[in-house]
Design a protein around this motif. Structure first.
Motif, PDB file in Angstrom:
ATOM      1  N   TRP A   8       0.822  -1.209   0.000  1.00  0.00           N
ATOM      2  CA  TRP A   8       0.000   0.000   0.000  1.00  0.00           C
ATOM      3  C   TRP A   8       0.861   1.267   0.000  1.00  0.00           C
ATOM      4  CZ3 TRP A   8      -4.554   1.110  -1.540  1.00  0.00           C
ATOM      5  CH2 TRP A   8      -5.205   2.263  -1.122  1.00  0.00           C
ATOM      6  N   PRO A  55     -11.114 -16.655   2.166  1.00  0.00           N
ATOM      7  CA  PRO A  55     -10.207 -15.645   2.728  1.00  0.00           C
ATOM      8  C   PRO A  55     -10.256 -14.303   2.019  1.00  0.00           C
ATOM      9  CG  PRO A  55      -8.990 -17.209   1.391  1.00  0.00           C
ATOM     10  CD  PRO A  55     -10.384 -17.742   1.504  1.00  0.00           C
ATOM     11  N   LYS A  74      -3.342   4.919  19.692  1.00  0.00           N
ATOM     12  CA  LYS A  74      -4.416   4.084  20.244  1.00  0.00           C
ATOM     13  C   LYS A  74      -3.854   3.284  21.413  1.00  0.00           C
ATOM     14  CE  LYS A  74      -5.412   1.911  16.205  1.00  0.00           C
ATOM     15  NZ  LYS A  74      -6.072   1.380  14.994  1.00  0.00           N
ATOM     16  N   ILE A 127       1.844 -13.904   8.878  1.00  0.00           N
ATOM     17  CA  ILE A 127       2.099 -13.271   7.570  1.00  0.00           C
ATOM     18  C   ILE A 127       2.171 -14.281   6.407  1.00  0.00           C
ATOM     19  CG2 ILE A 127       3.034 -11.040   8.305  1.00  0.00           C
ATOM     20  CD1 ILE A 127       5.837 -12.195   7.996  1.00  0.00           C
ATOM     21  N   GLY A 128       1.236 -15.223   6.442  1.00  0.00           N
ATOM     22  CA  GLY A 128       1.027 -16.102   5.287  1.00  0.00           C
ATOM     23  C   GLY A 128       2.041 -17.204   5.107  1.00  0.00           C
ATOM     24  N   GLY A 182      -8.636  -0.381  10.121  1.00  0.00           N
ATOM     25  CA  GLY A 182      -9.146   0.919   9.703  1.00  0.00           C
ATOM     26  C   GLY A 182      -9.493   1.034   8.232  1.00  0.00           C
ATOM     27  N   THR A 183      -9.468  -0.058   7.490  1.00  0.00           N
ATOM     28  CA  THR A 183      -9.970  -0.056   6.117  1.00  0.00           C
ATOM     29  C   THR A 183     -10.816  -1.293   5.869  1.00  0.00           C
ATOM     30  OG1 THR A 183      -9.414  -0.213   3.772  1.00  0.00           O
ATOM     31  CG2 THR A 183      -7.745  -1.036   5.295  1.00  0.00           C
ATOM     32  N   ALA A 205       0.671 -15.584  -0.506  1.00  0.00           N
ATOM     33  CA  ALA A 205      -0.658 -15.034  -0.809  1.00  0.00           C
ATOM     34  C   ALA A 205      -0.585 -13.509  -0.858  1.00  0.00           C
ATOM     35  CB  ALA A 205      -1.654 -15.477   0.258  1.00  0.00           C
ATOM     36  N   GLY A 264      -8.452 -13.047   5.108  1.00  0.00           N
ATOM     37  CA  GLY A 264      -7.152 -13.748   5.111  1.00  0.00           C
ATOM     38  C   GLY A 264      -6.040 -12.830   5.605  1.00  0.00           C
ATOM     39  N   TYR A 283       5.121  -3.011  13.915  1.00  0.00           N
ATOM     40  CA  TYR A 283       4.033  -3.822  13.340  1.00  0.00           C
ATOM     41  C   TYR A 283       4.412  -4.304  11.933  1.00  0.00           C
ATOM     42  CZ  TYR A 283      -0.909  -4.949  12.370  1.00  0.00           C
ATOM     43  OH  TYR A 283      -2.095  -5.581  12.084  1.00  0.00           O
ATOM     44  N   GLY A 290       0.862 -21.459   5.487  1.00  0.00           N
ATOM     45  CA  GLY A 290       0.022 -22.125   4.492  1.00  0.00           C
ATOM     46  C   GLY A 290      -0.932 -21.117   3.882  1.00  0.00           C
ATOM     47  N   VAL A 296      -4.976  -8.496  12.943  1.00  0.00           N
ATOM     48  CA  VAL A 296      -5.208  -7.050  12.973  1.00  0.00           C
ATOM     49  C   VAL A 296      -6.003  -6.620  14.206  1.00  0.00           C
ATOM     50  CG1 VAL A 296      -5.072  -6.803  10.468  1.00  0.00           C
ATOM     51  CG2 VAL A 296      -7.296  -7.232  11.538  1.00  0.00           C
ATOM     52  N   HIS A 297      -5.836  -5.357  14.569  1.00  0.00           N
ATOM     53  CA  HIS A 297      -6.561  -4.770  15.697  1.00  0.00           C
ATOM     54  C   HIS A 297      -7.383  -3.602  15.184  1.00  0.00           C
ATOM     55  CE1 HIS A 297      -2.724  -2.681  15.252  1.00  0.00           C
ATOM     56  NE2 HIS A 297      -3.443  -1.600  15.476  1.00  0.00           N
ATOM     57  N   ARG A 334      -3.287  -4.288   1.277  1.00  0.00           N
ATOM     58  CA  ARG A 334      -3.358  -3.141   2.202  1.00  0.00           C
ATOM     59  C   ARG A 334      -2.242  -3.159   3.242  1.00  0.00           C
ATOM     60  NH1 ARG A 334      -6.926  -2.090  -1.739  1.00  0.00           N
ATOM     61  NH2 ARG A 334      -7.979  -0.132  -1.301  1.00  0.00           N
ATOM     62  N   THR A 349      -5.812 -13.647  -3.851  1.00  0.00           N
ATOM     63  CA  THR A 349      -7.002 -14.303  -3.282  1.00  0.00           C
ATOM     64  C   THR A 349      -8.275 -13.470  -3.438  1.00  0.00           C
ATOM     65  OG1 THR A 349      -6.590 -13.314  -1.129  1.00  0.00           O
ATOM     66  CG2 THR A 349      -5.577 -15.473  -1.537  1.00  0.00           C
ATOM     67  N   ALA A 367      -3.722 -13.100   8.967  1.00  0.00           N
ATOM     68  CA  ALA A 367      -2.267 -13.201   8.791  1.00  0.00           C
ATOM     69  C   ALA A 367      -1.509 -12.069   9.479  1.00  0.00           C
ATOM     70  CB  ALA A 367      -1.919 -13.240   7.304  1.00  0.00           C
TER      71      ALA A 367
HETATM   72  C1  FAD Z   1      -6.001   2.691   5.462  1.00  0.00           C
HETATM   73  C2  FAD Z   1      -5.480   1.511   6.235  1.00  0.00           C
HETATM   74  C3  FAD Z   1      -5.828   1.381   7.563  1.00  0.00           C
HETATM   75  C4  FAD Z   1      -5.369   0.294   8.302  1.00  0.00           C
HETATM   76  N1  FAD Z   1      -5.731   0.208   9.599  1.00  0.00           N
HETATM   77  C5  FAD Z   1      -5.320  -0.837  10.339  1.00  0.00           C
HETATM   78  C6  FAD Z   1      -5.732  -0.972  11.695  1.00  0.00           C
HETATM   79  O1  FAD Z   1      -6.460  -0.141  12.228  1.00  0.00           O
HETATM   80  N2  FAD Z   1      -5.309  -2.059  12.381  1.00  0.00           N
HETATM   81  C7  FAD Z   1      -4.516  -3.013  11.805  1.00  0.00           C
HETATM   82  O2  FAD Z   1      -4.191  -3.979  12.497  1.00  0.00           O
HETATM   83  N3  FAD Z   1      -4.110  -2.922  10.522  1.00  0.00           N
HETATM   84  C8  FAD Z   1      -4.494  -1.847   9.784  1.00  0.00           C
HETATM   85  N4  FAD Z   1      -4.106  -1.740   8.474  1.00  0.00           N
HETATM   86  C9  FAD Z   1      -3.243  -2.808   7.907  1.00  0.00           C
HETATM   87  C10 FAD Z   1      -4.083  -3.925   7.270  1.00  0.00           C
HETATM   88  O3  FAD Z   1      -5.232  -4.192   8.018  1.00  0.00           O
HETATM   89  C11 FAD Z   1      -3.262  -5.215   7.233  1.00  0.00           C
HETATM   90  O4  FAD Z   1      -2.071  -4.999   6.548  1.00  0.00           O
HETATM   91  C12 FAD Z   1      -4.015  -6.375   6.594  1.00  0.00           C
HETATM   92  O5  FAD Z   1      -3.255  -7.550   6.757  1.00  0.00           O
HETATM   93  C13 FAD Z   1      -4.244  -6.136   5.105  1.00  0.00           C
HETATM   94  O6  FAD Z   1      -5.025  -7.186   4.583  1.00  0.00           O
HETATM   95  P1  FAD Z   1      -5.007  -7.499   3.018  1.00  0.00           P
HETATM   96  O7  FAD Z   1      -6.204  -8.313   2.734  1.00  0.00           O
HETATM   97  O8  FAD Z   1      -4.837  -6.242   2.274  1.00  0.00           O
HETATM   98  O9  FAD Z   1      -3.737  -8.432   2.927  1.00  0.00           O
HETATM   99  P2  FAD Z   1      -2.354  -8.232   2.148  1.00  0.00           P
HETATM  100  O10 FAD Z   1      -1.767  -6.946   2.574  1.00  0.00           O
HETATM  101  O11 FAD Z   1      -2.509  -8.504   0.715  1.00  0.00           O
HETATM  102  O12 FAD Z   1      -1.540  -9.421   2.814  1.00  0.00           O
HETATM  103  C14 FAD Z   1      -1.211  -9.367   4.200  1.00  0.00           C
HETATM  104  C15 FAD Z   1      -0.648 -10.706   4.654  1.00  0.00           C
HETATM  105  O13 FAD Z   1      -1.701 -11.659   4.651  1.00  0.00           O
HETATM  106  C16 FAD Z   1      -1.277 -12.849   3.997  1.00  0.00           C
HETATM  107  N5  FAD Z   1      -2.491 -13.495   3.470  1.00  0.00           N
HETATM  108  C17 FAD Z   1      -3.526 -12.903   2.874  1.00  0.00           C
HETATM  109  N6  FAD Z   1      -4.440 -13.821   2.519  1.00  0.00           N
HETATM  110  C18 FAD Z   1      -3.975 -15.028   2.914  1.00  0.00           C
HETATM  111  C19 FAD Z   1      -4.446 -16.366   2.812  1.00  0.00           C
HETATM  112  N7  FAD Z   1      -5.593 -16.687   2.222  1.00  0.00           N
HETATM  113  N8  FAD Z   1      -3.680 -17.356   3.339  1.00  0.00           N
HETATM  114  C20 FAD Z   1      -2.494 -17.079   3.922  1.00  0.00           C
HETATM  115  N9  FAD Z   1      -1.999 -15.821   4.027  1.00  0.00           N
HETATM  116  C21 FAD Z   1      -2.727 -14.826   3.529  1.00  0.00           C
HETATM  117  C22 FAD Z   1      -0.309 -12.333   2.945  1.00  0.00           C
HETATM  118  O14 FAD Z   1       0.563 -13.344   2.500  1.00  0.00           O
HETATM  119  C23 FAD Z   1       0.425 -11.247   3.713  1.00  0.00           C
HETATM  120  O15 FAD Z   1       1.461 -11.802   4.468  1.00  0.00           O
HETATM  121  C24 FAD Z   1      -4.532  -0.689   7.692  1.00  0.00           C
HETATM  122  C25 FAD Z   1      -4.182  -0.551   6.341  1.00  0.00           C
HETATM  123  C26 FAD Z   1      -4.640   0.533   5.610  1.00  0.00           C
HETATM  124  C27 FAD Z   1      -4.265   0.683   4.166  1.00  0.00           C
END
Ligand code: FAD
Length: 446
Positions: free
Chosen positions: A11, A85, A348, A168-169, A108-109, A44, A115, A396, A172, A122-123, A49, A65, A119
Motif C-alpha cells: 500500500w 479468505p 491508540k 504473515i502467510g 481501519g480499512t 498469498a 485472510g 508492526y 500455508g 489485525v486490531h 493493504r 485471493t 495473517a
Molecule cells: C487505510 C489503512 C488502515 C489500516 N488500519 C489498520 C488498523 O487499524 N489495524 C490493523 O491492524 N491494521 C491496519 N491496516 C493494515 C491492514 O489491516 C493489514 O495490513 C491487513 O493484513 C491487510 O489485509 P489485506 O487483505 O490487504 O492483505 P495483504 O496486505 O494482501 O496481505 C497481508 C498478509 O496476509 C497474507 N495473506 C492474505 N491472505 C492469505 C491467505 N488466504 N492465506 C495465507 N496468508 C494470507 C499475505 O501473505 C500477507 O502476508 C490498515 C491498512 C490501511 C491501508
C-alpha cells in the motif's frame, strides 16, 4: 490457468516486486496453483493493504485471493460465519449488520480481507475491549505447502494455530475461516470528539477511555512542537440504539499523483492546525454510521497516491504501558524535529497480547504515521526503530518495510516457536515473501 508477469507493490508503494501473479476464481484452482512448482516460492497477496513487503515475492509467485470471496456458511442465531479468505472486512460487515451483528474487530480499512486480517492478527479501535481479530477466529482450513488441507483450531493444533494467527502467510494458504460475530443494536455510533492540548493531556484522556469507552482513537498533530507536542483529537464512540439512515456518499478518487514537494512542513502544519481546530474547545458529540467511523479514509479511492510516485512508509510501533509516556515523547520529538511532512499520527491504546506467536499487540500504546519516501527517511525510520527497542516496544509487520532482522528478533520473543512450526509444516520453505527474506524469519536466508 496462467500466471501474469507483473509488478506489484504494498500500500505504501515504496516496495515493488516483479512476480508471476496467479488469480484463481475458485478454490480448486487455488489448490492447483499451490501444488504447481514455484522455483521462486509462493505467497498469498490479498487486498494489498499491508504497507510494505509482507505480500510480495520478487522473482517468485503470488497467489491473489481477491476472487476467493464467498461466504460459505452463516448461522444468524449463533452469530457465526465461515468464509473464503478473500472476503473483505467491509463486505462481511455489511452482511453481518443486515442480520444485527458486527465483525467484532476490524482494521481501519474495509478493503483488507479476512485472510489478511488473520495473517496480521489485525486490531481495531476497540482493542482494550475486544482484543484482536485472531481472538474471534474459531477455526481455519489451512492448505499446507505440500497441499494437505488441515482444519486447525486452538484445541486441535495450538502451535500451528498460533503460528498462523499473525503468521504473515508463511504457514500455508488459508482456504476458509470461521469467525464469531458480535450482536449490535444498530449500524451507528455516538461519537465524542475532544481536544487534547498536549501529549500528557492526551494520555490522561486516553487512559480513562480504556475502561469507559467501547471504541477510542487519537489523532495527533505530528508537526506540533514545544508545549503543544502531542496535541490532537481523541475520538471515543459507543454503539447507538438509533439506526443511521444516511446513505453512503459516492467514493472520491485521488485525482492525480501529488508532486512530492506539495507536502512540506508548512502545508502539513496548516492542515493539522485546521484539523485540530475543527473540534470546538468544549468538544462535540454526533451520530455517525459505524462504517464512517471505522473506515474514515475508504471514501477516497487510491489515497495512497497522495504521497507521489515514490510512495511512502508507515511507521507503527507499540510501547508497553510503563515506557509509553517517556517513549512516545521521544518518538514525537524525533518526528517533529525531522519535519518530513507527516500528516496526522494515530495513537491508540492496546489491551494485551494476541494469540499468535508473531501477533503485534501488547498492553500499551501504539503510534502510527506516514512519511513520504524522500532522502533521509530511511535514517529517520532506523532511529525510530531503535527508540522503539529502547522502550521495550515492537514494530508492526503489517506496516513495516524497513526494519532490520536483528531488531525483529529482539522485538518478537516467540520467534523461535514460530520457526519450529515452519520447520514442521514447510521444511523446504516453499512459502516465502520479501518480508520473510528481509527479516530472516526462518533464521537463515529466509
Ligand atoms: C487505510 C489503512 C488502515 C489500516 N488500519 C489498520 C488498523 O487499524 N489495524 C490493523 O491492524 N491494521 C491496519 N491496516 C493494515 C491492514 O489491516 C493489514 O495490513 C491487513 O493484513 C491487510 O489485509 P489485506 O487483505 O490487504 O492483505 P495483504 O496486505 O494482501 O496481505 C497481508 C498478509 O496476509 C497474507 N495473506 C492474505 N491472505 C492469505 C491467505 N488466504 N492465506 C495465507 N496468508 C494470507 C499475505 O501473505 C500477507 O502476508 C490498515 C491498512 C490501511 C491501508
Amino acid at each position: 490457468m496462467r500466471a501474469k508477469h507483473m509488478e506489484l507493490s504494498g500500500w505504501g508503494r515504496s516496495r515493488v516486486a516483479t512476480v508471476d501473479a496467479w488469480r484463481p476464481e475458485r478454490m480448486p484452482d487455488a489448490m492447483a496453483v499451490l501444488g504447481a512448482g514455484h522455483p521462486g516460492g509462493l505467497i498469498a497477496y490479498a487486498g494489498g493493504r499491508s504497507y510494505g513487503d509482507a505480500p510480495l515475492n520478487d522473482g517468485g509467485s503470488v497467489l491473489m485471493t481477491g476472487r476467493l470471496d464467498r461466504i460459505l456458511a452463516a448461522d444468524w442465531e449463533a452469530g457465526e460465519v465461515v468464509c473464503e479468505p478473500g472476503v473483505t472486512f467491509g463486505d462481511l460487515m455489511r452482511v453481518a449488520l443486515a442480520h444485527g451483528f458486527v465483525v467484532p474487530v476490524t482494521p481501519g480499512t474495509g478493503f483488507a480481507t479476512i485472510g489478511g486480517g488473520v495473517a496480521n492478527d489485525v486490531h481495531g479501535k476497540n482493542h482494550d475491549r475486544h482484543g484482536s481479530f485472531g481472538d474471534h477466529v474459531r477455526w481455519i482450513d489451512l492448505a499446507l505447502a505440500d497441499g494437505e488441507v488441515r482444519r486447525i483450531s486452538p484445541d486441535s493444533d495450538p502451535d500451528l494455530f498460533a503460528a498462523t494467527i499473525g503468521g504473515i502467510g508463511l504457514t500455508g494458504i488459508m482456504v476458509a475461516v470461521c469467525i464469531g460475530l458480535r450482536r449490535v443494536k444498530s449500524n451507528a455510533v455516538r461519537l465524542y470528539e475532544r481536544r487534547a492540548r498536549d501529549l500528557e493531556h492526551f494520555l490522561t484522556l486516553q487512559e480513562s477511555a480504556r475502561d469507559a469507552a467501547t471504541y477510542s482513537v487519537g489523532w495527533i498533530d505530528a508537526t506540533a512542537r514545544g508545549r503543544e507536542l502531542g496535541r490532537g483529537i481523541l475520538e471515543t464512540a459507543e454503539e447507538s440504539r438509533a439506526t443511521a439512515e444516511v446513505p453512503p456518499g459516492p467514493r472520491r478518487r485521488m485525482p492525480l499523483e501529488m508532486p512530492g514537494f506539495a507536502l512540506n512542513r508548512m502545508t502539513v502544519g496548516l492542515f493539522n492546525t485546521m484539523y485540530y481546530n475543527r473540534v470546538p474547545a468544549e468538544g462535540r458529540e454526533r451520530h455517525a454510521r459505524l462504517g464512517q467511523f471505522l473506515y474514515p479514509l475508504d471514501s477516497i479511492e487510491d489515497w495512497n497516491r497522495l504521497y507521489g510516485k515514490r510512495g511512502f512508509y508507515q511507521f507503527q510501533c507499540v510501547l508497553p504501558d510503563a515506557g509509553a509516556p517517556a517513549g512516545l515523547r521521544r518518538l514525537m520529538e524525533e518526528i517533529s524535529a525531522a519535519g518530513t511532512g507527516s500528516f496526522l499520527a494515530v495513537l491508540k491504546s492496546l489491551g494485551g497480547a494476541g494469540r499468535g506467536h508473531l501477533s503485534f499487540p501488547m498492553r500499551g500504546y501504539t503510534l502510527a504515521l506516514d512519511f513520504p519516501a524522500k532522502p533521509g527517511v530511511q535514517d529517520l525510520m532506523r532511529r525510530l526503530e531503535h527508540l522503539t527497542l529502547d522502550f521495550g516496544g515492537r514494530i508492526y509487520l503489517a506496516k513495516d518495510a524497513t526494519m532490520s532482522a536483528e531488531s525483529f528478533a529482539a522485538m518478537y520473543p516467540k520467534l523461535d516457536a514460530f520457526r519450529d512450526v515452519l520447520e514442521r509444516v514447510d521444511p523446504k520453505g516453499r512459502l516465502v515473501s520479501d518480508m520473510a527474506r528481509r527479516l530472516r524469519i526462518r533464521g537463515t536466508g529466509a
